[in-house]
Design a protein around this motif. Structure first.
Motif, mmCIF file in Angstrom:
data_model
loop_
_atom_site.group_PDB
_atom_site.id
_atom_site.type_symbol
_atom_site.label_atom_id
_atom_site.label_comp_id
_atom_site.label_asym_id
_atom_site.label_seq_id
_atom_site.Cartn_x
_atom_site.Cartn_y
_atom_site.Cartn_z
ATOM 1 N N VAL A 1 0.419 -1.348 0.170
ATOM 2 C CA VAL A 1 -0.176 0.114 0.032
ATOM 3 C C VAL A 1 0.451 1.340 0.406
ATOM 4 N N LYS A 2 1.809 1.092 0.589
ATOM 5 C CA LYS A 2 3.156 2.592 0.388
ATOM 6 C C LYS A 2 3.489 2.226 -1.019
ATOM 7 N N LYS A 3 3.780 1.828 -1.584
ATOM 8 C CA LYS A 3 3.797 1.566 -2.829
ATOM 9 C C LYS A 3 3.158 2.095 -3.576
ATOM 10 N N ALA A 4 2.181 2.268 -3.690
ATOM 11 C CA ALA A 4 1.189 1.584 -4.258
ATOM 12 C C ALA A 4 0.429 3.957 -3.950
ATOM 13 N N SER A 5 0.743 4.231 -2.514
ATOM 14 C CA SER A 5 0.803 5.601 -2.424
ATOM 15 C C SER A 5 1.598 6.644 -2.855
ATOM 16 N N VAL A 6 3.071 6.037 -3.064
ATOM 17 C CA VAL A 6 4.136 6.804 -3.941
ATOM 18 C C VAL A 6 3.894 7.135 -4.841
ATOM 19 N N THR A 7 3.478 5.602 -5.857
ATOM 20 C CA THR A 7 3.311 5.904 -7.315
ATOM 21 C C THR A 7 1.773 6.059 -7.606
ATOM 22 N N THR A 8 1.261 6.723 -6.725
ATOM 23 C CA THR A 8 -0.392 7.336 -6.709
ATOM 24 C C THR A 8 -0.085 8.928 -6.620
ATOM 25 N N ALA A 9 0.839 9.326 -5.813
ATOM 26 C CA ALA A 9 1.593 10.729 -5.462
ATOM 27 C C ALA A 9 2.269 11.313 -6.485
ATOM 28 N N GLU A 10 3.061 10.231 -7.087
ATOM 29 C CA GLU A 10 4.166 10.986 -7.960
ATOM 30 C C GLU A 10 3.234 11.084 -9.399
ATOM 31 N N ALA A 11 2.237 10.634 -9.380
ATOM 32 C CA ALA A 11 1.177 10.583 -10.762
ATOM 33 C C ALA A 11 0.298 11.619 -10.405
ATOM 34 N N ILE A 12 -0.378 12.019 -8.922
ATOM 35 C CA ILE A 12 -1.067 12.947 -9.096
ATOM 36 C C ILE A 12 -0.134 14.616 -9.206
ATOM 37 N N GLU A 13 1.410 14.481 -8.861
ATOM 38 C CA GLU A 13 2.697 15.609 -8.934
ATOM 39 C C GLU A 13 2.729 15.739 -10.214
ATOM 40 N N ALA A 14 2.788 14.413 -10.972
ATOM 41 C CA ALA A 14 3.122 14.488 -13.122
ATOM 42 C C ALA A 14 1.789 15.803 -13.722
ATOM 43 N N ARG A 15 0.962 15.257 -13.463
ATOM 44 C CA ARG A 15 -0.503 15.964 -13.507
ATOM 45 C C ARG A 15 -0.566 17.360 -13.397
ATOM 46 N N GLY A 16 0.036 17.170 -12.520
ATOM 47 C CA GLY A 16 -0.224 19.320 -12.014
ATOM 48 C C GLY A 16 0.812 19.946 -12.760
ATOM 49 N N PHE A 17 2.128 18.956 -12.559
ATOM 50 C CA PHE A 17 2.969 20.317 -13.227
ATOM 51 C C PHE A 17 2.509 20.104 -14.671
ATOM 52 N N ALA A 18 1.632 19.092 -14.834
ATOM 53 C CA ALA A 18 1.719 19.212 -16.749
ATOM 54 C C ALA A 18 0.274 20.345 -17.134
ATOM 55 N N ARG A 19 -0.564 21.094 -15.804
ATOM 56 C CA ARG A 19 -1.648 21.345 -16.034
ATOM 57 C C ARG A 19 -0.814 23.199 -15.499
ATOM 58 N N GLY A 20 0.093 23.340 -15.063
ATOM 59 C CA GLY A 20 0.674 24.047 -14.921
ATOM 60 C C GLY A 20 0.985 25.054 -15.513
ATOM 61 N N GLU A 21 2.319 23.379 -16.940
ATOM 62 C CA GLU A 21 3.048 24.137 -17.524
ATOM 63 C C GLU A 21 2.123 24.791 -19.050
ATOM 64 N N ALA A 22 0.517 24.085 -19.350
ATOM 65 C CA ALA A 22 -0.268 24.290 -20.027
ATOM 66 C C ALA A 22 -0.262 25.595 -19.829
ATOM 67 N N ARG A 23 -0.870 25.955 -18.395
ATOM 68 C CA ARG A 23 -1.497 27.383 -17.939
ATOM 69 C C ARG A 23 -0.638 28.473 -18.335
ATOM 70 N N GLY A 24 0.918 28.284 -18.031
ATOM 71 C CA GLY A 24 1.781 29.072 -18.152
ATOM 72 C C GLY A 24 2.300 29.496 -19.534
ATOM 73 N N ARG A 25 2.277 28.420 -20.035
ATOM 74 C CA ARG A 25 2.225 28.452 -21.783
ATOM 75 C C ARG A 25 0.809 29.577 -22.670
ATOM 76 N N ALA A 26 -0.387 29.262 -21.878
ATOM 77 C CA ALA A 26 -1.197 29.542 -22.356
ATOM 78 C C ALA A 26 -1.081 31.090 -22.014
ATOM 79 N N GLU A 27 -0.432 31.595 -20.590
ATOM 80 C CA GLU A 27 -0.673 33.492 -21.018
ATOM 81 C C GLU A 27 0.451 33.560 -21.558
ATOM 82 N N ILE A 28 1.404 33.029 -21.232
ATOM 83 C CA ILE A 28 2.590 33.366 -22.314
ATOM 84 C C ILE A 28 2.170 33.893 -23.476
ATOM 85 N N LEU A 29 1.471 33.099 -24.085
ATOM 86 C CA LEU A 29 1.234 32.853 -25.808
ATOM 87 C C LEU A 29 -0.149 33.703 -25.744
#
Length: 111
Positions: A38-66
């Protein structure tokens, strides 16, 4: 406590009680293995959530610059254009970005 943590807690307690009562062959070792799983699954889930958040942040930043670049080139942008840019995914934003150097209209920019 999350539902997953509660389920893990319940499973651990049941395993320990079963071990104590001599009814489980797996016993405490199984509970420890389950905690590790369960601990391993939790870390994997947390990493996936972090990656999605990073991707959304990148998209928002690119959109505002554009948006800033297009505003310099074409003047104030309509609400419809702003909404289209802000709702675009990262791949679309990457495709539009270089057009800042060649486009002569908003339509050409977002084609």
């Amino acid at each position: 406590m999350t539902e997953q943590q509660g389920d893990l807690y319940d499973a651990c307690i049941q395993e320990m009680l079963a071990y104590r009562d001599g009814h489980a062959k797996r016993g405490l070792a199984a509970a420890v293995d389950e905690i590790a799983r369960v601990k391993k699954a939790s870390v994997t889930t947390a990493e996936a959530i972090e990656a999605r958040g990073f991707a959304r942040g990148e998209a928002r930043g690119r959109a505002e610059i554009l948006i800033m670049q297009m505003t310099v080139l074409f003047g104030p942008l309509s609400e419809a254009v702003l909404a289209r840019i802000r709702s675009a995914d990262i791949d679309q934003l990457r495709a539009w970005t270089p057009r800042v150097f060649t486009a002569t209209s908003i339509e050409e920019m977002l084609a």
